[in-house]
Design a protein around this motif. Structure first.
Motif, short mmCIF file in Angstrom:
data_model
loop_
_atom_site.label_atom_id
_atom_site.label_comp_id
_atom_site.label_asym_id
_atom_site.label_seq_id
_atom_site.Cartn_x
_atom_site.Cartn_y
_atom_site.Cartn_z
N GLU A 88 -28.09 1.37 1.68
CA GLU A 88 -27.25 1.46 2.87
C GLU A 88 -28.10 1.43 4.14
O GLU A 88 -27.77 0.74 5.11
CB GLU A 88 -26.43 2.75 2.79
CG GLU A 88 -25.18 2.76 3.64
CD GLU A 88 -24.21 1.65 3.31
OE1 GLU A 88 -24.03 1.34 2.13
OE2 GLU A 88 -23.66 1.07 4.27
N GLU A 99 -21.78 -4.17 9.13
CA GLU A 99 -21.55 -2.79 8.69
C GLU A 99 -20.45 -2.12 9.51
O GLU A 99 -19.67 -1.33 9.00
CB GLU A 99 -22.85 -1.98 8.75
CG GLU A 99 -23.85 -2.35 7.65
CD GLU A 99 -23.42 -1.87 6.27
OE1 GLU A 99 -22.62 -0.92 6.18
OE2 GLU A 99 -23.88 -2.47 5.28
N GLU A 137 -18.05 5.25 2.71
CA GLU A 137 -18.24 4.11 1.83
C GLU A 137 -18.72 4.57 0.45
O GLU A 137 -18.23 4.12 -0.58
CB GLU A 137 -19.26 3.15 2.45
CG GLU A 137 -19.35 1.83 1.70
CD GLU A 137 -20.47 0.97 2.26
OE1 GLU A 137 -20.90 1.21 3.39
OE2 GLU A 137 -20.92 0.08 1.52
ZN LIG Z 1 -22.07 0.27 4.63
#
Ligand SMILES: [Zn+2]
Length: 234
Positions: A88, A99, A137
């Motif tokens: 990430e 993102e 997420e």
């Molecule tokens: Zn992400």
């Protein structure tokens, strides 16, 4: 007390209750595995010295096995989380704009307008980009550093606190009173099952009966095996 204070109070209560529930479940493990092992050894006609030796070995082996299992589980969980976070982090450095949209789409899917979703995503990411992606997420809400050693020690202690009871009972009671050992253990299992349910806010009698039934099943099974084995050896 304000509503917020009350809410915080309740959250702390439920956290403590989760700890109690885990401890009780660990103790149940210790009781069931050790008492059923002892039932088998006693019914085979082994001497009390052998029964106690087996009981102590089972207690120690169980405690170490619980600790090892917990340690490995917490460690591998935190390894996975760390790897996810690294991916990430790299992605945030490489494609910031994608993102932002990725996060905004998640909020949109939950029912807010595209505008609001983009505004929330931008503001959250300006504040703590990795934190926002970790939570929404990856689903990582627990920001506490994992403590594998403490978790392992807790598991082992919970197991021992249960396992020690049948060992002490087997030490106090002669083999002819094996049914007392079984009966006392079943009463205890029922009480602990009910306590765990109380901590989890679930129906107590039902949970108590569930643990009692499994305990009874384990004890009867090993008792019969010990009986059959004892006869065939003698
Ligand atoms: Zn992400």
């Amino acid at each position: 007390m304000t509503a917020i204070q009350k809410h915080i109070e309740e959250a702390h209560f439920s956290q403590r209750m989760n700890g109690l529930r885990a401890a009780v479940l660990g103790a149940n493990d210790g009781i069931i595995s050790v008492v059923s092992l002892l039932m088998g050894v006693i019914s085979s006609g082994a001497s009390q010295a052998t029964v106690l030796l087996v009981g102590m070995s089972a207690l120690i082996a169980g405690a170490i096995s619980m600790a090892a299992g917990e340690y490995v589980s917490v460690k591998s969980q935190s390894d996975t989380e760390r790897a996810d976070l690294a991916v990430e982090r790299a992605s945030l450095e490489a494609n910031w704009d994608e993102e932002v949209i990725e996060l905004a789409e998640m909020y949109e899917a939950r029912g807010v307008s595209r505008e609001t979703a983009l505004a929330v995503a931008n503001e959250l990411m300006a504040h703590d980009a990795l934190g926002a992606h970790a939570q929404d997420e990856l689903g990582l809400t627990d920001t506490h550093a994992p403590r594998p050693i403490q978790a392992a020690a807790f598991s082992a202690a919970a197991f021992v606190s249960g396992a020690v009871i049948p060992v002490v009972l087997a030490w106090l009671l002669p083999a002819s009173l094996v049914w007392v050992l079984g009966l006392l253990t079943l009463v205890l299992l029922f009480a602990l099952g009910a306590l765990a349910a109380y901590a989890g806010g679930a129906p107590m009698v039902k949970a108590g009966m569930r643990v009692l039934t499994w305990g009874l099943f384990a004890m009867v099974a090993t008792y019969l095996i010990g009986l059959a084995f004892g006869v065939s050896v003698a």
